[in-house]
Design a protein around this motif. Structure first.
Motif, PDB file in Angstrom:
ATOM      1  N   GLU A 100       0.800  -1.219   0.000  1.00  0.00           N
ATOM      2  CA  GLU A 100       0.000   0.000   0.000  1.00  0.00           C
ATOM      3  C   GLU A 100       0.836   1.275   0.000  1.00  0.00           C
ATOM      4  O   GLU A 100       0.518   2.245  -0.691  1.00  0.00           O
ATOM      5  CB  GLU A 100      -0.918  -0.002   1.229  1.00  0.00           C
ATOM      6  N   ALA A 103       1.939   1.907  -3.555  1.00  0.00           N
ATOM      7  CA  ALA A 103       0.834   2.161  -4.479  1.00  0.00           C
ATOM      8  C   ALA A 103       0.365   3.599  -4.363  1.00  0.00           C
ATOM      9  O   ALA A 103      -0.069   4.215  -5.342  1.00  0.00           O
ATOM     10  CB  ALA A 103      -0.317   1.202  -4.180  1.00  0.00           C
ATOM     11  N   VAL A 127      -3.621  -4.236  -4.167  1.00  0.00           N
ATOM     12  CA  VAL A 127      -2.929  -3.668  -3.012  1.00  0.00           C
ATOM     13  C   VAL A 127      -3.219  -4.567  -1.817  1.00  0.00           C
ATOM     14  O   VAL A 127      -4.374  -4.761  -1.448  1.00  0.00           O
ATOM     15  CB  VAL A 127      -3.391  -2.222  -2.738  1.00  0.00           C
TER      16      VAL A 127
END
Length: 285
Positions: A100, A103, A127
């Motif tokens: 995460e 991302a 994710v």
């Protein structure tokens, strides 16, 4: 004049990424003997050893490291010329798994630029946690993964060295005689150990007041003012600041994030990996 055959350079890059001739041969769908011969031929052309051999595999020499970005650029230009002359564009679908924290930061600009140039490539983005991404990569459920290196058994094609900083709301204050209120990752997160280790570097009591399972949860808890939490610099939320430069705050913790590609990945996946690596080498990522 030095004529570097792209056929030899592909073998070189594959061995550099995988770390073994056998692994590179599987990725290239060639025999181990053929890849070994190509590496020896390339070393003969450049006049120096490109790899150091050991029982654990192959590692790049100084000359090998120097050749890597040039080899990637030559291969990229070769591929692009071929596609333009043939009127063909890269197309297909990529299964990309990303932790995460990346991302939400580093990969956004890279993926945007890639899509602008390769509109026929579809990208499924998952994710998830580091452990889950590593498991999916091992099971060939992902083409590319970006996750903590401690969770993946295979060799990454690139590693980002990140640092977890202790972050708190800008106006947060701590009483010297009170334990530090700590927001911590859940036990399954590989970053929990390094973060907790930094707490022992200061002679100050602390206690966990909140456990966060995601970046959103960590950022929310920090912004609310529940306590201080470990975050990489790119994810520090608005209204918050890194506190670990203070003499009585714990220091930062290093974490390594690897870029992994599935063995035998299709052309579009290899193309995206090469695109990311070029951005890294150019200082854009």
């Amino acid at each position: 004049m030095l004529n570097l055959d792209p056929y030899l350079l592909r073998a070189f890059i594959s061995v550099a990424e995988v770390g073994t001739v056998n692994g590179a041969a599987l990725s290239l769908h060639r025999t181990q003997a053929a890849v070994s011969m190509q590496i020896r031929k390339l070393e003969g052309l450049v006049g120096s050893d490109l790899f150091e051999r050991s029982p654990k595999g192959l590692t790049l020499t100084a000359d090998g490291l120097l050749l890597v970005p040039y080899a990637r650029e030559i291969l990229t230009l070769t591929d692009e010329v071929g596609k333009r002359l043939n009127g063909r564009q890269i197309e297909g679908r990529i299964r990309l798994g990303v932790v995460e924290d990346f991302a939400a930061t580093r990969l956004i600009d890279i993926l945007r630029d890639f899509r602008d140039k390769n509109a026929r490539v579809d990208i499924d983005i998952l994710v998830d946690s580091n452990a889950r991404l590593a498991a999916m990569l091992e099971n060939d459920e992902l083409d590319i993964a970006v996750c903590d290196t401690s969770r993946c058994s295979r060799k990454p094609v690139h590693v980002w060295n990140e640092y977890l900083h202790w972050v708190g709301r800008t106006d947060i204050e701590f009483m010297p005689d009170m334990p530090l209120p700590v927001i911590m990752f859940v036990e399954s997160c590989p970053w929990r150990g390094p973060a907790m280790a930094t707490l022992a570097t200061r002679n100050r009591n602390w206690r966990i007041v909140c456990e966060a399972s995601t970046l959103v949860a960590m950022a929310t808890a920090v912004r609310v003012g529940i306590g201080i939490g470990p975050m990489i610099a790119a994810t520090i939320p608005e209204g918050c600041r890194a506190l670990d430069r203070s003499i009585d705050m714990p220091g930062s913790a290093r974490v390594d994030i690897g870029l992994y590609v599935r063995s035998g990945a299709r052309e579009e996946s290899r193309f995206l990996v090469d695109f990311v690596l070029r951005q890294v080498e150019l200082g854009h990522a």
